[in-house]
Design an enzyme around this catalytic site. Structure first.
Site, PDB file in Angstrom:
ATOM      1  CB  ALA A   1      -6.985 120.997  44.634  1.00  0.00           C
TER       2      ALA A   1
ATOM      3  CD  GLU B   1      -9.211 119.376  37.751  1.00  0.00           C
ATOM      4  OE1 GLU B   1      -9.246 119.642  36.534  1.00  0.00           O
ATOM      5  OE2 GLU B   1      -9.783 120.065  38.616  1.00  0.00           O
TER       6      GLU B   1
ATOM      7  N   GLY C   1      -9.637 123.489  40.517  1.00  0.00           N
ATOM      8  CA  GLY C   1     -10.542 124.020  41.537  1.00  0.00           C
ATOM      9  C   GLY C   1     -10.831 125.504  41.367  1.00  0.00           C
TER      10      GLY C   1
ATOM     11  CD  GLU D   1     -13.464 121.390  40.046  1.00  0.00           C
ATOM     12  OE1 GLU D   1     -12.372 121.419  40.650  1.00  0.00           O
ATOM     13  OE2 GLU D   1     -14.168 120.374  39.971  1.00  0.00           O
TER      14      GLU D   1
HETATM   15  N1  CO8 Z   1      -0.990 123.676  44.201  1.00  0.00           N
HETATM   16  C1  CO8 Z   1       0.093 123.970  44.964  1.00  0.00           C
HETATM   17  N2  CO8 Z   1       1.041 124.869  44.609  1.00  0.00           N
HETATM   18  C2  CO8 Z   1       0.860 125.508  43.432  1.00  0.00           C
HETATM   19  C3  CO8 Z   1      -0.234 125.262  42.597  1.00  0.00           C
HETATM   20  C4  CO8 Z   1      -1.216 124.298  43.038  1.00  0.00           C
HETATM   21  N3  CO8 Z   1      -2.319 124.025  42.322  1.00  0.00           N
HETATM   22  N4  CO8 Z   1      -0.136 126.022  41.498  1.00  0.00           N
HETATM   23  C5  CO8 Z   1       1.007 126.746  41.649  1.00  0.00           C
HETATM   24  N5  CO8 Z   1       1.607 126.425  42.804  1.00  0.00           N
HETATM   25  C6  CO8 Z   1       2.869 126.955  43.348  1.00  0.00           C
HETATM   26  C7  CO8 Z   1       4.061 126.415  42.584  1.00  0.00           C
HETATM   27  O1  CO8 Z   1       4.410 125.133  43.069  1.00  0.00           O
HETATM   28  C8  CO8 Z   1       5.085 127.476  42.873  1.00  0.00           C
HETATM   29  O2  CO8 Z   1       5.609 127.267  44.173  1.00  0.00           O
HETATM   30  P1  CO8 Z   1       7.188 127.445  44.422  1.00  0.00           P
HETATM   31  O3  CO8 Z   1       7.466 128.890  44.124  1.00  0.00           O
HETATM   32  O4  CO8 Z   1       7.339 127.101  45.863  1.00  0.00           O
HETATM   33  O5  CO8 Z   1       7.864 126.518  43.479  1.00  0.00           O
HETATM   34  C9  CO8 Z   1       4.273 128.769  42.927  1.00  0.00           C
HETATM   35  O6  CO8 Z   1       2.912 128.365  43.142  1.00  0.00           O
HETATM   36  C10 CO8 Z   1       4.317 129.551  41.625  1.00  0.00           C
HETATM   37  O7  CO8 Z   1       3.939 128.641  40.591  1.00  0.00           O
HETATM   38  P2  CO8 Z   1       4.806 128.497  39.244  1.00  0.00           P
HETATM   39  O8  CO8 Z   1       6.250 128.750  39.522  1.00  0.00           O
HETATM   40  O9  CO8 Z   1       4.444 127.179  38.643  1.00  0.00           O
HETATM   41  O10 CO8 Z   1       4.221 129.716  38.410  1.00  0.00           O
HETATM   42  P3  CO8 Z   1       4.117 129.809  36.833  1.00  0.00           P
HETATM   43  O11 CO8 Z   1       3.680 131.201  36.537  1.00  0.00           O
HETATM   44  O12 CO8 Z   1       5.361 129.324  36.181  1.00  0.00           O
HETATM   45  O13 CO8 Z   1       2.952 128.789  36.414  1.00  0.00           O
HETATM   46  C11 CO8 Z   1       0.765 127.800  36.600  1.00  0.00           C
HETATM   47  C12 CO8 Z   1       1.644 129.035  36.854  1.00  0.00           C
HETATM   48  C13 CO8 Z   1       0.613 127.564  35.107  1.00  0.00           C
HETATM   49  C14 CO8 Z   1      -0.604 128.096  37.207  1.00  0.00           C
HETATM   50  C15 CO8 Z   1       1.396 126.564  37.253  1.00  0.00           C
HETATM   51  O14 CO8 Z   1       1.744 126.889  38.587  1.00  0.00           O
HETATM   52  C16 CO8 Z   1       0.503 125.365  37.301  1.00  0.00           C
HETATM   53  O15 CO8 Z   1       0.363 124.685  36.298  1.00  0.00           O
HETATM   54  N6  CO8 Z   1      -0.143 125.095  38.458  1.00  0.00           N
HETATM   55  C17 CO8 Z   1      -0.959 123.924  38.643  1.00  0.00           C
HETATM   56  C18 CO8 Z   1      -2.295 124.101  37.934  1.00  0.00           C
HETATM   57  C19 CO8 Z   1      -3.128 122.863  38.094  1.00  0.00           C
HETATM   58  O16 CO8 Z   1      -2.815 121.806  37.599  1.00  0.00           O
HETATM   59  N7  CO8 Z   1      -4.284 122.995  38.780  1.00  0.00           N
HETATM   60  C20 CO8 Z   1      -5.177 121.889  39.029  1.00  0.00           C
HETATM   61  C21 CO8 Z   1      -4.860 121.290  40.356  1.00  0.00           C
HETATM   62  S1  CO8 Z   1      -5.803 119.837  40.686  1.00  0.00           S
HETATM   63  C22 CO8 Z   1      -7.313 120.391  41.131  1.00  0.00           C
HETATM   64  O17 CO8 Z   1      -7.587 121.545  41.153  1.00  0.00           O
HETATM   65  C23 CO8 Z   1      -8.290 119.328  41.512  1.00  0.00           C
HETATM   66  C24 CO8 Z   1      -9.569 119.907  42.090  1.00  0.00           C
HETATM   67  C25 CO8 Z   1     -10.440 118.791  42.597  1.00  0.00           C
HETATM   68  C26 CO8 Z   1      -9.728 118.107  43.740  1.00  0.00           C
HETATM   69  C27 CO8 Z   1     -10.600 117.126  44.412  1.00  0.00           C
HETATM   70  C28 CO8 Z   1     -10.020 116.709  45.780  1.00  0.00           C
HETATM   71  C29 CO8 Z   1      -9.234 115.468  45.775  1.00  0.00           C
END
Ligand code: CO8
Length: 260
Positions: free
Chosen positions: A66, A134, A111, A114
């Site tokens: 998400a 999460e 997500g 999921e």
């Molecule tokens: N949301 C928003 N932006 C994101 C997300 C995300 N999930 N993942 C990556 N991005 C963005 C980064 O902020 C970054 O943006 P910017 O260049 O502007 O700084 C860009 O994408 C590139 O990301 P990274 O620089 O972090 O790239 P890396 O290769 O270094 O890392 C990763 C990649 C490992 C995937 C890392 O980005 C990461 O850990 N992302 C988050 C993963 C995560 O925690 N996902 C779970 C999210 S919560 C969820 O899914 C809940 C679902 C249920 C919700 C229910 C509703 C309430």
């Protein structure tokens, strides 16, 4: 209608939806869900589409979860609505009357996993990464992950993955039963489309019947599941496709299924 957050490609009999928010590694937000909802309706209504593939645009990410930036601005009530929205859309994927294959080409986190779990099965690139992280954000999965992961990998493995929140590689996900096949990154779509076209050549009515029976049976006991199978078997046998399939076998020719 043209989309901004997804790409819908239709090459009968297979449609492909690409999650397409490259700046956020294809993270899911409300705008993407709006478009996905419309695209799924279009696919359901198009009788020429026999298989749907879900994948991520670009070569790095399927869906990185998400959208955390959007999520962090939500009130608990807005978060609850967003969670319900995602659950409904993923159920809509699961309920499509055609097979849906996830082609997981990179990050499938939160997500993203999921979404993949809502598909009928998953093919993954060697560099795919799965997980429900999460917990590391102080959250729990909210798009059906607590339920679907446990059904696919078993309760204890699901608890371990969700409690620790550490992603796993494609190989481990395959050992857990989440992934059916691992492919070299640049061969993933080729393999998925090969399988999609193979399935698309099967009887459409039988595919729909088989999917319906398997899905319905998951939520019931064996006896009731067999009863559902028996009812649907009878209905399916009345289809033109069933007549064509059995006649073609006896006449030693290839069947031509019309989906009727
Ligand atoms: N949301 C928003 N932006 C994101 C997300 C995300 N999930 N993942 C990556 N991005 C963005 C980064 O902020 C970054 O943006 P910017 O260049 O502007 O700084 C860009 O994408 C590139 O990301 P990274 O620089 O972090 O790239 P890396 O290769 O270094 O890392 C990763 C990649 C490992 C995937 C890392 O980005 C990461 O850990 N992302 C988050 C993963 C995560 O925690 N996902 C779970 C999210 S919560 C969820 O899914 C809940 C679902 C249920 C919700 C229910 C509703 C309430």
């Amino acid at each position: 209608m043209s989309f901004e957050n997804i790409i819908l490609e239709v090459a009968d009999p297979v449609a492909t939806i690409f999650f397409n928010r490259p700046k956020a590694l294809n993270a899911l937000n409300n705008a993407l869900f709006d478009e996905l909802d419309i695209a799924l309706d279009q696919i359901r209504e198009n009788k020429d589409i026999r298989v749907l593939v879900l994948t991520g645009a670009g070569d790095k990410s399927f869906v990185a979860g998400a959208d955390i930036a959007e999520l962090s601005q939500m009130s608990p009530l807005q978060g609850k609505f967003f969670s319900r929205r995602g659950q409904k859309i993923f159920s809509k994927i699961e309920d499509l009357p055609i097979p849906v294959i996830a082609a997981v080409n990179g990050f499938a986190l939160g997500g993203g996993s999921e979404a993949a779990l809502a598909c009928d099965f998953i093919y993954a690139s060697e560099k795919a990464l799965f997980g429900l992280p999460e917990i590391t954000l102080g959250l729990i999965p909210g798009f059906g992950g607590t339920q679907r992961l446990a059904r696919v990998v078993g309760i204890n493995r699901a608890k371990e993955l969700i409690f620790i929140g550490k992603p796993i590689k494609a190989q481990e996900a395959m050992e857990y039963g989440m992934v059916n096949k691992i492919c070299e990154p640049d061969k993933l779509m080729e393999e998925v489309l090969k399988t999609a076209n193979l399935i698309a050549a099967r009887g459409k009515v039988a595919l729909r019947s088989a999917k319906e029976v398997i899905q319905s049976g998951l939520n019931t006991d064996l006896e009731t599941g067999c009863k559902i199978e028996n009812d649907v078997f009878g209905l399916n046998m009345a289809s033109e496709d069933a007549k064509e399939g059995t006649s073609a076998f006896l006449e030693k020719r290839k069947p031509v299924f019309k989906g009727e």
